[in-house]
Design a protein around this motif. Structure first.
Motif, PDB file in Angstrom:
ATOM      1  N   MET A  79       0.753  -1.299  -0.070  1.00  0.00           N
ATOM      2  CA  MET A  79       0.162   0.158  -0.027  1.00  0.00           C
ATOM      3  C   MET A  79       0.840   1.199   0.003  1.00  0.00           C
ATOM      4  N   LEU A  80       0.291   2.353  -0.377  1.00  0.00           N
ATOM      5  CA  LEU A  80       1.016   3.596  -0.666  1.00  0.00           C
ATOM      6  C   LEU A  80       0.314   4.464   0.749  1.00  0.00           C
ATOM      7  N   VAL A  81       1.308   5.203   1.426  1.00  0.00           N
ATOM      8  CA  VAL A  81       0.969   6.034   2.454  1.00  0.00           C
ATOM      9  C   VAL A  81       0.854   7.409   1.624  1.00  0.00           C
ATOM     10  N   VAL A  82      -0.022   8.117   2.056  1.00  0.00           N
ATOM     11  CA  VAL A  82      -0.251   9.487   1.342  1.00  0.00           C
ATOM     12  C   VAL A  82      -0.699  10.565   2.365  1.00  0.00           C
ATOM     13  N   ALA A  83       0.307  11.529   2.697  1.00  0.00           N
ATOM     14  CA  ALA A  83       0.061  12.587   3.351  1.00  0.00           C
ATOM     15  C   ALA A  83      -0.890  13.719   2.903  1.00  0.00           C
ATOM     16  N   ARG A  84      -1.946  14.114   3.657  1.00  0.00           N
ATOM     17  CA  ARG A  84      -2.832  14.786   3.085  1.00  0.00           C
ATOM     18  C   ARG A  84      -2.937  16.262   3.581  1.00  0.00           C
ATOM     19  N   LEU A  85      -1.712  16.868   3.083  1.00  0.00           N
ATOM     20  CA  LEU A  85      -1.283  18.330   3.815  1.00  0.00           C
ATOM     21  C   LEU A  85      -2.345  19.277   3.574  1.00  0.00           C
ATOM     22  N   GLY A  86      -2.650  19.387   2.360  1.00  0.00           N
ATOM     23  CA  GLY A  86      -3.694  20.449   1.920  1.00  0.00           C
ATOM     24  C   GLY A  86      -3.237  21.889   1.730  1.00  0.00           C
ATOM     25  N   GLN A  87      -3.680  23.034   1.952  1.00  0.00           N
ATOM     26  CA  GLN A  87      -3.283  24.190   1.813  1.00  0.00           C
ATOM     27  C   GLN A  87      -2.897  24.720   3.356  1.00  0.00           C
ATOM     28  N   SER A  88      -1.809  25.208   3.463  1.00  0.00           N
ATOM     29  CA  SER A  88      -1.480  26.039   4.919  1.00  0.00           C
ATOM     30  C   SER A  88      -2.199  27.013   5.014  1.00  0.00           C
ATOM     31  N   THR A  89      -2.684  27.365   6.231  1.00  0.00           N
ATOM     32  CA  THR A  89      -3.413  28.504   6.422  1.00  0.00           C
ATOM     33  C   THR A  89      -3.017  29.050   7.738  1.00  0.00           C
ATOM     34  N   PRO A  90      -2.995  30.525   7.813  1.00  0.00           N
ATOM     35  CA  PRO A  90      -2.568  31.243   8.887  1.00  0.00           C
ATOM     36  C   PRO A  90      -3.165  30.600  10.038  1.00  0.00           C
ATOM     37  N   LEU A 105      -3.143  11.273  -6.877  1.00  0.00           N
ATOM     38  CA  LEU A 105      -2.931  12.112  -5.889  1.00  0.00           C
ATOM     39  C   LEU A 105      -3.545  13.518  -6.513  1.00  0.00           C
ATOM     40  N   GLN A 106      -3.802  14.152  -5.150  1.00  0.00           N
ATOM     41  CA  GLN A 106      -4.627  15.309  -5.627  1.00  0.00           C
ATOM     42  C   GLN A 106      -3.839  16.449  -5.228  1.00  0.00           C
ATOM     43  N   PRO A 107      -3.948  17.721  -5.414  1.00  0.00           N
ATOM     44  CA  PRO A 107      -3.333  18.822  -5.142  1.00  0.00           C
ATOM     45  C   PRO A 107      -3.189  18.704  -3.487  1.00  0.00           C
ATOM     46  N   GLY A 108      -2.364  19.128  -2.698  1.00  0.00           N
ATOM     47  CA  GLY A 108      -1.808  19.145  -1.415  1.00  0.00           C
ATOM     48  C   GLY A 108      -1.587  17.648  -0.704  1.00  0.00           C
ATOM     49  N   GLU A 109      -1.556  16.679  -1.731  1.00  0.00           N
ATOM     50  CA  GLU A 109      -1.159  15.444  -1.294  1.00  0.00           C
ATOM     51  C   GLU A 109       0.046  14.912  -1.582  1.00  0.00           C
ATOM     52  N   GLN A 110       0.843  14.277  -0.914  1.00  0.00           N
ATOM     53  CA  GLN A 110       2.306  13.862  -1.191  1.00  0.00           C
ATOM     54  C   GLN A 110       2.323  12.271  -0.769  1.00  0.00           C
ATOM     55  N   ALA A 111       3.106  11.714  -1.932  1.00  0.00           N
ATOM     56  CA  ALA A 111       3.228  10.204  -1.453  1.00  0.00           C
ATOM     57  C   ALA A 111       4.418  10.297  -0.351  1.00  0.00           C
ATOM     58  N   VAL A 112       4.472   9.089   0.727  1.00  0.00           N
ATOM     59  CA  VAL A 112       5.411   9.219   1.582  1.00  0.00           C
ATOM     60  C   VAL A 112       6.250   8.023   1.663  1.00  0.00           C
ATOM     61  N   CYS A 113       5.717   6.812   1.500  1.00  0.00           N
ATOM     62  CA  CYS A 113       6.298   5.658   1.528  1.00  0.00           C
ATOM     63  C   CYS A 113       5.424   4.630   1.048  1.00  0.00           C
ATOM     64  N   PHE A 114       5.832   3.376   0.877  1.00  0.00           N
ATOM     65  CA  PHE A 114       5.112   2.047   0.819  1.00  0.00           C
ATOM     66  C   PHE A 114       5.204   1.334   1.845  1.00  0.00           C
ATOM     67  N   VAL A 115       4.017   0.682   2.441  1.00  0.00           N
ATOM     68  CA  VAL A 115       4.149  -0.083   3.657  1.00  0.00           C
ATOM     69  C   VAL A 115       3.963  -1.746   2.905  1.00  0.00           C
ATOM     70  N   ASN A 116       4.784  -2.588   2.959  1.00  0.00           N
ATOM     71  CA  ASN A 116       4.745  -3.791   2.764  1.00  0.00           C
ATOM     72  C   ASN A 116       4.425  -4.532   3.935  1.00  0.00           C
ATOM     73  N   VAL A 117       3.520  -5.749   3.851  1.00  0.00           N
ATOM     74  CA  VAL A 117       3.228  -6.737   4.900  1.00  0.00           C
ATOM     75  C   VAL A 117       3.175  -7.932   4.451  1.00  0.00           C
ATOM     76  N   GLY A 118       3.588  -8.964   5.225  1.00  0.00           N
ATOM     77  CA  GLY A 118       3.543 -10.511   4.768  1.00  0.00           C
ATOM     78  C   GLY A 118       4.021 -11.409   5.799  1.00  0.00           C
ATOM     79  N   THR A 119       4.469 -12.612   5.464  1.00  0.00           N
ATOM     80  CA  THR A 119       5.152 -13.490   6.535  1.00  0.00           C
ATOM     81  C   THR A 119       6.668 -13.376   6.121  1.00  0.00           C
TER      82      THR A 119
END
Length: 223
Positions: A129-140, A189-203
């Motif tokens: 799976m891909l981890v996505v950071a939803r940072l959006g618009q920075s507001t004061p 990915l939408q504006p304000g989103e950044q790919a962070v890393c992949f998560v890998n899971v198994g045995t």
């Protein structure tokens, strides 16, 4: 080494744990069984490369438990600044092509062996799976991006710990292809989103020695 999880249900989740203090009032009994279990879980978790993960992967119920663990992350402002995109088996080949094309963009002279290795990145772990950071618009006056990233990291760590508690291996991967326009388009990915890393899971199919942990004195100080 996998922790011996006690007091769990079939999902590997701890039963009856709500948002309550884990410590008892009397100091002599503070190191409770729950705290000892948590310490063992934390100290034995390690990053597992996707090359060392195999079948069986997590069941559908276990995958649901991983995402429920992510949802318990601290979240200032209740912004939910993270989301996860699962790559199902039928889309792995498509992702492999994105990895390959991203390599060609960086290195037009890449060898056939290097191109094949790039494709294989999409086919290793049973759950990807891909981890996505939803940072959006920075507001004061809003929640700073750094706080949102703390929440993202906490959500990911909760998933890694839950996977470990269920006897599975899990690890994070990134790389240059992750931050390309090709990858962003592939995952929508939408504006304000950044790919962070992949998560890998198994045995875990091949273990390796645990890494040394830093001494507490190396990262703790006092004013």
């Amino acid at each position: 080494m996998q922790p011996n999880v006690r007091g769990t249900d079939d999902l590997g989740q701890v039963r009856g744990v709500a948002c309550r203090p884990a410590w008892r009032d009397d100091a002599a009994a503070a190191w409770t069984e729950t705290a000892a279990w948590a310490a063992e879980l934390l100290s034995t978790r390690c990053n597992v490369s996707p090359k060392r993960l195999g079948e069986p992967g997590p069941t559908a119920l276990q995958v649901q438990a991983l995402f429920e663990a992510a949802a318990t992350a601290p979240d200032h402002g209740l912004l939910q600044p993270w989301r996860f995109i699962v790559v199902p088996p039928q889309r792995r080949a498509d992702l492999g092509e994105v990895f390959m094309q991203a390599l060609i963009d960086r290195d037009p002279g890449a060898t056939p062996e290097q191109l094949q290795a790039a494709r294989e990145k999409a086919h290793r772990a049973p759950l990807l799976m891909l981890v996505v950071a939803r940072l959006g618009q920075s507001t004061p006056g809003g929640v700073p991006d750094i706080e949102k990233m703390v929440s993202v990291g906490a959500a990911v760590q909760n998933m890694l710990l839950m996977a470990h508690a269920m006897g599975l291996g899990a690890g994070l991967t990134s790389g240059q292809a992750l931050h390309t326009e090709r990858m962003a388009r592939f995952f929508g990915l939408q504006p304000g989103e950044q790919a962070v890393c992949f998560v890998n899971v198994g045995t875990v199919v091949k273990a390796k020695p645990a890494r040394l942990r830093p001494e507490v004195a190396s990262f703790v100080s006092s004013l």
